[in-house]
Enzyme design. Sequence first.
Site, PDB file in Angstrom:
ATOM      1  N   HIS A   8       0.821  -1.214   0.000  1.00 26.85           N
ATOM      2  CA  HIS A   8       0.000   0.000   0.000  1.00 26.85           C
ATOM      3  C   HIS A   8       0.853   1.261   0.000  1.00 26.85           C
ATOM      4  O   HIS A   8       2.047   1.212   0.290  1.00 26.85           O
ATOM      5  CB  HIS A   8      -0.956   0.028   1.210  1.00 26.85           C
ATOM      6  N   HIS A  83       3.959   7.408   3.003  1.00 30.39           N
ATOM      7  CA  HIS A  83       4.944   6.322   3.025  1.00 30.39           C
ATOM      8  C   HIS A  83       4.584   5.261   1.993  1.00 30.39           C
ATOM      9  O   HIS A  83       3.488   5.277   1.421  1.00 30.39           O
ATOM     10  CB  HIS A  83       5.070   5.701   4.432  1.00 30.39           C
ATOM     11  N   GLU A 132       7.733   1.450   4.975  1.00 22.00           N
ATOM     12  CA  GLU A 132       7.219   0.467   5.917  1.00 22.00           C
ATOM     13  C   GLU A 132       7.482  -0.927   5.352  1.00 22.00           C
ATOM     14  O   GLU A 132       7.285  -1.176   4.153  1.00 22.00           O
ATOM     15  CB  GLU A 132       5.713   0.669   6.117  1.00 22.00           C
TER      16      GLU A 132
END
Lengths: 140, 140
Positions: A8, A83, A132
């Site tokens: 994502h 992010h 991440e």
Amino acid sequence: MKLGRLNHVGIAVPDMDAAIAHWRESAGATLTTPPFEMPEQGVLVCFMDTAEGAAQMELLSPLDKTSPITSFLARNPLGGQHHMCFEVPDIEAARTNFEAQGKRILGPTRIGAHGTPIFFVHPKDMGGILTEIMETPGDV
Amino acid sequence: MKLGRLNHVGIAVPDMDAAIAHWRESAGATLTTPPFEMPEQGVLVCFMDTAEGAAQMELLSPLDKTSPITSFLARNPLGGQHHMCFEVPDIEAARTNFEAQGKRILGPTRIGAHGTPIFFVHPKDMGGILTEIMETPGDV
């Protein structure tokens, strides 16, 4: 280090309800995970996608003034790309590998919004991108 | 408006060779389209991915000082996330739809880095995200 797919893109939003409406209306996006609070990260979070199996949008709004999203929105009042999150099969192996590369990891490995362990790597060590790393959910 | 899958995240980079090396070493990413110039957009561009069929990374470096990437890098010297690109089946229908929503479209529809027609929607009308809309390549 071999990362898996882009799971994502994290997107900071100043108003969660307005952002969900925007993504529905402008992109026909589907709300796959309704908003829920992650107090330890200081965020309200939901997931949307535009196509099944494609990378998702993780919308993030701050729960309070100490949230990392609060400072992002101070610099970017409309919100924006916050992010990128990539999957790995084994979070501890990934953490060891990033540490061996000398990259700065932000805090402990913890449970992320998808319910699997995650950690963040400092944008200054990742071409300006807060990154991440998440363990791929099992049985999906 | 129903957009399709997230095709790629556009990433501004100050040094293309260093960025490709970074993505190979830190993410195990594969260079799927080697760097080529798009003079009309003022960019050197390549595509990388971490998993076949997943959203790609489009690395962008400026060809000259008038490039839109030059001004982005002035604000973000390390580089960072520059735009998100979604696929649509019909670019003209998509453009008409965004125009009907009153969203500002940046310039004419033109041929993008994947060889299909694209246009960009203003970040101020898209929650702070510069948004590229591209027609899905045929036969893929």
